[in-house]
Design a protein around this motif. Structure first.
Motif, PDB file in Angstrom:
ATOM      1  N   ARG A 130       0.795  -1.315   0.148  1.00 33.50           N
ATOM      2  CA  ARG A 130       0.105   0.101   0.213  1.00 33.50           C
ATOM      3  C   ARG A 130       0.869   1.319   0.032  1.00 33.50           C
ATOM      4  O   ARG A 130       0.445   2.462   0.146  1.00 33.50           O
ATOM      5  N   GLY A 131       2.161   1.109  -0.010  1.00 31.34           N
ATOM      6  CA  GLY A 131       3.120   2.291  -0.156  1.00 31.34           C
ATOM      7  C   GLY A 131       3.581   2.722  -1.567  1.00 31.34           C
ATOM      8  O   GLY A 131       3.216   1.959  -2.379  1.00 31.34           O
ATOM      9  N   PHE A 132       4.211   3.901  -1.602  1.00 35.15           N
ATOM     10  CA  PHE A 132       4.794   4.092  -3.038  1.00 35.15           C
ATOM     11  C   PHE A 132       6.300   4.177  -2.649  1.00 35.15           C
ATOM     12  O   PHE A 132       7.027   4.719  -3.486  1.00 35.15           O
ATOM     13  N   GLU A 133       6.929   3.344  -1.941  1.00 42.14           N
ATOM     14  CA  GLU A 133       8.355   3.452  -1.636  1.00 42.14           C
ATOM     15  C   GLU A 133       9.273   2.663  -2.956  1.00 42.14           C
ATOM     16  O   GLU A 133      10.324   3.150  -3.298  1.00 42.14           O
ATOM     17  N   LYS A 134       8.608   1.780  -3.296  1.00 40.95           N
ATOM     18  CA  LYS A 134       9.125   0.899  -4.392  1.00 40.95           C
ATOM     19  C   LYS A 134       8.873   1.370  -5.900  1.00 40.95           C
ATOM     20  O   LYS A 134       7.489   2.159  -6.049  1.00 40.95           O
ATOM     21  N   ALA A 135       9.694   1.055  -6.743  1.00 46.64           N
ATOM     22  CA  ALA A 135       9.488   1.671  -8.020  1.00 46.64           C
ATOM     23  C   ALA A 135       8.107   0.844  -8.724  1.00 46.64           C
ATOM     24  O   ALA A 135       7.606   1.071  -9.516  1.00 46.64           O
ATOM     25  N   MET A 136       8.091  -0.538  -8.237  1.00 50.19           N
ATOM     26  CA  MET A 136       6.816  -1.136  -8.788  1.00 50.19           C
ATOM     27  C   MET A 136       5.919  -1.755  -7.595  1.00 50.19           C
ATOM     28  O   MET A 136       6.507  -2.296  -6.435  1.00 50.19           O
ATOM     29  N   SER A 137       4.607  -1.658  -7.788  1.00 49.83           N
ATOM     30  CA  SER A 137       3.704  -1.974  -6.702  1.00 49.83           C
ATOM     31  C   SER A 137       2.411  -2.507  -7.397  1.00 49.83           C
ATOM     32  O   SER A 137       2.259  -1.888  -8.305  1.00 49.83           O
ATOM     33  N   TYR A 138       1.678  -3.265  -6.569  1.00 49.76           N
ATOM     34  CA  TYR A 138       0.284  -3.384  -7.062  1.00 49.76           C
ATOM     35  C   TYR A 138      -0.703  -3.482  -5.909  1.00 49.76           C
ATOM     36  O   TYR A 138      -0.258  -4.176  -4.689  1.00 49.76           O
ATOM     37  N   ASN A 139      -1.786  -3.057  -5.842  1.00 45.89           N
ATOM     38  CA  ASN A 139      -2.886  -3.413  -5.016  1.00 45.89           C
ATOM     39  C   ASN A 139      -4.276  -3.216  -5.494  1.00 45.89           C
ATOM     40  O   ASN A 139      -4.262  -2.862  -6.759  1.00 45.89           O
ATOM     41  N   SER A 140      -5.367  -3.252  -4.600  1.00 49.69           N
ATOM     42  CA  SER A 140      -6.594  -3.105  -5.095  1.00 49.69           C
ATOM     43  C   SER A 140      -7.112  -1.695  -4.384  1.00 49.69           C
ATOM     44  O   SER A 140      -7.232  -1.775  -3.153  1.00 49.69           O
ATOM     45  N   ASN A 141      -7.551  -0.448  -5.163  1.00 44.60           N
ATOM     46  CA  ASN A 141      -7.872   0.832  -4.314  1.00 44.60           C
ATOM     47  C   ASN A 141      -6.896   1.360  -3.554  1.00 44.60           C
ATOM     48  O   ASN A 141      -6.626   0.996  -2.303  1.00 44.60           O
ATOM     49  N   PHE A 142      -6.091   2.315  -4.143  1.00 42.65           N
ATOM     50  CA  PHE A 142      -5.177   3.142  -3.230  1.00 42.65           C
ATOM     51  C   PHE A 142      -5.766   3.672  -1.968  1.00 42.65           C
ATOM     52  O   PHE A 142      -5.228   3.707  -0.643  1.00 42.65           O
ATOM     53  N   ASP A 143      -7.032   3.850  -1.760  1.00 42.62           N
ATOM     54  CA  ASP A 143      -7.847   4.397  -0.849  1.00 42.62           C
ATOM     55  C   ASP A 143      -8.773   3.487  -0.271  1.00 42.62           C
ATOM     56  O   ASP A 143      -9.797   3.820   0.153  1.00 42.62           O
TER      57      ASP A 143
END
Length: 374
Positions: free
Chosen positions: A139-152
């Motif tokens: 749920r973070g933006f620390e990595k160059a690549m991430s994935y999740n469902s709904n940032f909020d």
């Protein structure tokens, strides 16, 4: 996470005993996203995805699928070598950015084969082995690549029927090994081509504002680039949920590649209009930060994505923004556009502060710009 019958939906989501937080956590902890639900064979939409009664996002009476009005499709052919043609294109870009805030472009220089491979690359990421995909879930933006469902996920009124992979491509060039092998090469190639296209688009937008062609590039509107690959699985009850809640974008400019399924709609004159897929076309929309620095000469317009029984729908949204990266650089209305009759309408802000505000409020159907008005 409990799945309710359709006739129980409204009582369930308004029931004071409904523990929404627990169901959100249960969904989040699967790390499988909406696709995981569909793969499990659900036939009804879980209640965390169901919109509350009266939510305007599910009211279809304002939708206009057939109308004499439609967002412009602009042919960029000849924009480099033909000065007369360039002036015509600049005027069309100006008019579209000032009224619709959206337009489509063709003959933009990115080969159709690259567009197609980018869409395939996104599908390959989502449709690979779940255990490999889970490694990127965060749920973070620390990595160059991430994935999740709904940032909020934990702040939204309802959960959107959508999974998202987030790839930060600039300003710092990431190590290619940080990206999944199934989409690594096309992601890097596509990002380079979109960056080149973005430089051209900001030249045209600068000219449309009556500025030096290099103005928006000189103030680093193209400094940052994030590539978001959205995956909208087929939905068994699309009338009960939505792919993306009504919102505007928290960047300078967005370049969207959509597949053949459609579902993207823009709010224009208080009515919803489809942005139909055009073969080989890219969708361009003005972001909040461009509305801010243009002092509302250009409009960042609300848009949404409908859920669909057909799917999966794939789209790739490229955001020109440095997002939440630390910065002291302030952006406010461009001084050359101001006068006594046209004073600044917004306070200065950094891109980071604007984005942090946007993420904190979530996709609540309200503009993040309101907080920064003078």
């Amino acid at each position: 996470m409990e799945v309710t019958r359709k006739d129980e939906a409204l009582p369930a989501i308004t029931n004071p005993n409904y523990d929404r937080l627990s169901e959100l956590k249960a969904f989040d902890e699967t790390k499988a996203g909406v696709k995981g639900l569909v793969d499990a064979g659900i036939s009804e939409v879980p209640r965390i995805f169901r919109n509350l009664p009266g939510d305007c996002d599910l009211e279809q009476n304002l939708v206009s699928g057939e109308s004499q009005f439609s967002a412009p499709v602009i042919d960029l052919g000849g924009v480099i070598e033909d000065s007369v043609r360039r002036k015509e294109i600049v005027e069309r870009v100006r008019e579209a950015s000032a009224t619709w805030g959206f337009f489509q472009i063709v003959n933009h220089g990115i080969p159709v084969s690259v567009l197609d491979e980018m869409k395939v690359g996104v599908r390959r990421f989502y449709e690979q082995d779940i255990e490999i995909k889970k490694k990127y879930y965060t749920r973070g933006f620390e990595k160059a690549m991430s994935y999740n469902s709904n940032f909020d996920l934990y702040g939204g009124k309802s959960t959107n029927w959508r999974d998202t992979m987030y790839c930060l491509m600039a300003p710092n060039s990431p190590n290619p090994e940080e990206f999944p092998e199934v989409c690594r090469d096309i992601l890097i190639n596509y990002s380079k081509q979109v960056t080149k296209l973005g430089t051209l688009l900001f030249e045209l937008l600068s000219e449309a504002l009556g500025l030096n062609p290099s103005h928006l590039n000189d103030i680093d509107c193209t400094e940052g680039l994030a590539v978001l690959g959205h995956y909208y699985p087929a939905c068994p009850q699309p009338e009960l949920t939505i792919g993306a809640t009504k919102h505007s974008d928290n960047d300078f400019l967005t370049v969207v590649l959509q597949d053949h399924i459609g579902g993207l709609q823009v709010l224009h004159h208080n009515k919803w209009f489809d942005i139909p897929p055009e073969p080989g076309a890219l969708v361009i929309n003005v972001g909040d930060l461009l509305q801010l620095i243009s002092n509302e000469r250009f409009k960042s317009v609300e848009h949404r994505v409908l859920a669909n029984r057909e799917g999966p729908r794939v789209s790739v949204a490229c955001f020109f923004s440095t997002n939440v990266m630390p910065t002291n650089k302030l952006y406010g209305p461009i001084k050359e556009l101001l006068s006594e009759e046209n004073p600044p309408k917004y306070k200065e802000t950094t891109v980071r502060d604007y984005c942090l505000h946007f993420y904190a409020k979530g996709l609540d159907g309200k503009s993040g710009l309101d907080h920064f008005r003078v």
